[in-house]
Write a protein that holds these residues in place. Structure first.
Motif, mmCIF file in Angstrom:
data_model
loop_
_atom_site.group_PDB
_atom_site.id
_atom_site.type_symbol
_atom_site.label_atom_id
_atom_site.label_comp_id
_atom_site.label_asym_id
_atom_site.label_seq_id
_atom_site.Cartn_x
_atom_site.Cartn_y
_atom_site.Cartn_z
ATOM 1 N N LYS A 100 94.017 -81.283 -53.920
ATOM 2 C CA LYS A 100 92.676 -80.666 -54.093
ATOM 3 C C LYS A 100 92.363 -79.371 -55.087
ATOM 4 O O LYS A 100 91.090 -79.274 -55.409
ATOM 5 C CB LYS A 100 92.006 -80.091 -52.627
ATOM 6 C CG LYS A 100 92.167 -81.527 -51.577
ATOM 7 C CD LYS A 100 91.500 -81.090 -50.389
ATOM 8 C CE LYS A 100 91.617 -82.056 -49.291
ATOM 9 N NZ LYS A 100 90.901 -81.819 -48.170
ATOM 10 N N SER A 104 89.617 -75.291 -53.753
ATOM 11 C CA SER A 104 88.870 -76.473 -52.953
ATOM 12 C C SER A 104 87.940 -75.817 -51.925
ATOM 13 O O SER A 104 86.971 -76.481 -51.854
ATOM 14 C CB SER A 104 89.836 -77.485 -52.488
ATOM 15 O OG SER A 104 90.629 -76.682 -51.381
ATOM 16 N N SER A 108 83.289 -77.547 -50.379
ATOM 17 C CA SER A 108 82.711 -78.114 -49.085
ATOM 18 C C SER A 108 83.415 -77.020 -47.904
ATOM 19 O O SER A 108 84.267 -76.271 -47.921
ATOM 20 C CB SER A 108 82.906 -79.391 -48.582
ATOM 21 O OG SER A 108 84.568 -79.359 -48.327
ATOM 22 N N VAL A 109 82.313 -76.964 -46.863
ATOM 23 C CA VAL A 109 82.631 -76.272 -45.679
ATOM 24 C C VAL A 109 83.984 -76.863 -45.089
ATOM 25 O O VAL A 109 84.918 -76.216 -44.632
ATOM 26 C CB VAL A 109 81.649 -76.228 -44.686
ATOM 27 C CG1 VAL A 109 81.997 -75.726 -43.245
ATOM 28 C CG2 VAL A 109 80.528 -75.576 -44.986
ATOM 29 N N GLU A 110 84.143 -78.156 -45.070
ATOM 30 C CA GLU A 110 85.272 -78.789 -44.411
ATOM 31 C C GLU A 110 86.560 -78.497 -45.352
ATOM 32 O O GLU A 110 87.822 -78.005 -44.751
ATOM 33 C CB GLU A 110 85.170 -80.401 -44.596
ATOM 34 C CG GLU A 110 84.272 -80.896 -43.677
ATOM 35 C CD GLU A 110 82.746 -80.669 -44.122
ATOM 36 O OE1 GLU A 110 81.848 -80.587 -43.404
ATOM 37 O OE2 GLU A 110 82.522 -80.454 -45.384
ATOM 38 N N ASN A 111 86.603 -78.355 -46.518
ATOM 39 C CA ASN A 111 87.840 -77.995 -47.273
ATOM 40 C C ASN A 111 88.107 -76.425 -47.223
ATOM 41 O O ASN A 111 89.206 -76.147 -47.171
ATOM 42 C CB ASN A 111 87.552 -78.028 -48.947
ATOM 43 C CG ASN A 111 87.508 -79.340 -49.570
ATOM 44 O OD1 ASN A 111 87.967 -80.354 -48.617
ATOM 45 N ND2 ASN A 111 87.312 -79.710 -50.657
ATOM 46 N N ARG A 112 87.014 -75.557 -46.888
ATOM 47 C CA ARG A 112 87.136 -74.234 -46.709
ATOM 48 C C ARG A 112 87.967 -73.894 -45.323
ATOM 49 O O ARG A 112 88.969 -73.276 -45.127
ATOM 50 C CB ARG A 112 85.877 -73.284 -46.581
ATOM 51 C CG ARG A 112 86.074 -71.625 -46.990
ATOM 52 C CD ARG A 112 86.020 -71.151 -45.556
ATOM 53 N NE ARG A 112 84.823 -71.286 -44.855
ATOM 54 C CZ ARG A 112 84.666 -70.753 -43.624
ATOM 55 N NH1 ARG A 112 85.783 -70.547 -42.965
ATOM 56 N NH2 ARG A 112 83.585 -71.136 -42.939
ATOM 57 N N LYS A 113 87.360 -74.618 -44.264
ATOM 58 C CA LYS A 113 88.047 -74.392 -43.103
ATOM 59 C C LYS A 113 89.306 -75.267 -43.017
ATOM 60 O O LYS A 113 90.236 -74.657 -42.364
ATOM 61 C CB LYS A 113 87.077 -75.375 -41.806
ATOM 62 C CG LYS A 113 85.743 -74.665 -41.388
ATOM 63 C CD LYS A 113 85.224 -75.166 -40.302
ATOM 64 C CE LYS A 113 83.754 -74.493 -40.185
ATOM 65 N NZ LYS A 113 83.122 -75.215 -39.167
ATOM 66 N N GLU A 114 89.817 -76.098 -43.936
ATOM 67 C CA GLU A 114 90.935 -76.672 -43.960
ATOM 68 C C GLU A 114 91.961 -75.393 -44.538
ATOM 69 O O GLU A 114 93.145 -75.100 -44.009
ATOM 70 C CB GLU A 114 91.111 -78.006 -44.726
ATOM 71 C CG GLU A 114 92.423 -78.233 -45.046
ATOM 72 C CD GLU A 114 92.566 -79.475 -46.303
ATOM 73 O OE1 GLU A 114 93.749 -80.289 -46.023
ATOM 74 O OE2 GLU A 114 91.748 -79.467 -46.973
ATOM 75 N N GLU A 219 78.259 -70.015 -48.086
ATOM 76 C CA GLU A 219 77.894 -70.992 -47.367
ATOM 77 C C GLU A 219 76.754 -70.169 -46.410
ATOM 78 O O GLU A 219 76.878 -68.855 -46.327
ATOM 79 C CB GLU A 219 79.109 -70.769 -45.926
ATOM 80 C CG GLU A 219 80.210 -71.898 -46.607
ATOM 81 C CD GLU A 219 81.578 -71.859 -45.702
ATOM 82 O OE1 GLU A 219 81.163 -71.451 -44.516
ATOM 83 O OE2 GLU A 219 82.663 -72.351 -46.220
ATOM 84 N N SER A 221 76.122 -71.174 -43.170
ATOM 85 C CA SER A 221 76.409 -71.420 -41.701
ATOM 86 C C SER A 221 76.920 -70.266 -41.038
ATOM 87 O O SER A 221 77.274 -69.150 -41.724
ATOM 88 C CB SER A 221 77.471 -72.795 -41.689
ATOM 89 O OG SER A 221 78.373 -72.478 -42.199
#
Length: 233
Positions: A100, A104, A108-114, A219, A221
């Motif tokens: 990625k 990365s 996205s939030v998903e990438n950041r959380k990963e 972000e 959220s």
């Protein structure tokens, strides 16, 4: 141990006494996770000053500020404490970055959380393995996610008791104590960084902004990295 009884006992004590009391109740398995933030520097000071049998560790994500590494050196030299350092699994970091790209987390939030999971949460899980009590520097004032925390809580994810000895401290109280005790702190705090994490994910805040506004600023959220997600809920 009954958490209601534990919370009642801790509520009547100051921060130093809370730490001492916890160590008196648990003969082993008490650990403290330090991010080297202001709250954690105060807790390190209180642990070292009282010579408490607490195992101290920190997470090195590989993307910290140089000022954070400098502070780690100064802290170890000042307090003569062993700070165990946990790194992310190299193969997982390599796979994520090769797939990625190095930034990365901005996409996205998903990438950041990963990224947070690989660099923080998984190493934390290893650091807490076998622990009975996890001491943190969480304060209720830090964010709305943390307003309803207690001094002692059950962490179901890690199956241990989580202790927040500075829960009722205000930022002003924290800063006064740091100055009074000459506690080493991250010089980025003097440059508008009240909360300091990984370098690419942290910025200085503007006057009037929330103290956590500089973390994952792109972000909107409720922003947590997953280290304290269950307790924050």
């Amino acid at each position: 141990m009954d958490l209601n009884h534990l919370n009642s006992a801790l509520a009547s004590l100051d921060a130093a006494e809370r730490l001492k009391y916890i160590c008196s109740q648990f003969e082993s398995g008490v650990v403290f996770s330090t991010s080297l933030g202001q709250e954690d520097q105060v807790i390190t000071h209180l642990i070292a000053r009282q010579h408490l049998p607490v195992s101290v560790f920190t997470l090195d994500t590989g993307r910290l500020f140089q000022e954070t590494y400098d502070l780690l050196d100064r802290t170890i030299a000042r307090y003569k404490v062993q700070v165990n350092i946990f790194f992310p699994d190299a193969s997982r970091v390599e796979a994520m970055v090769n797939e990625k790209g190095p930034n990365s987390f901005y996409e996205s939030v998903e990438n950041r959380k990963e990224c947070c999971f690989i660099r923080k949460v998984e190493p934390l899980n290893r650091a807490l393995k076998g622990a009975r009590v996890w001491i943190t520097g969480l304060r209720a004032e830090q964010s709305e996610n943390r307003h309803n925390l207690s001094y002692a809580e059950w962490d179901g994810t890690h199956q241990l008791i989580k202790i927040n000895p500075l829960l009722d401290w205000t930022l002003d109280q924290l800063l006064v104590f740091i100055e009074k005790e000459n506690i080493p702190y991250n010089k980025l705090h003097d440059k508008g960084f009240p909360s300091i994490g990984c370098k690419p994910c942290t910025r200085a805040i503007e006057p009037g902004e929330d103290i956590r506004a500089g973390r994952w600023w792109w972000e909107s959220s409720k922003k947590e990295c997953g280290l304290h997600q269950e307790t924050a809920k």
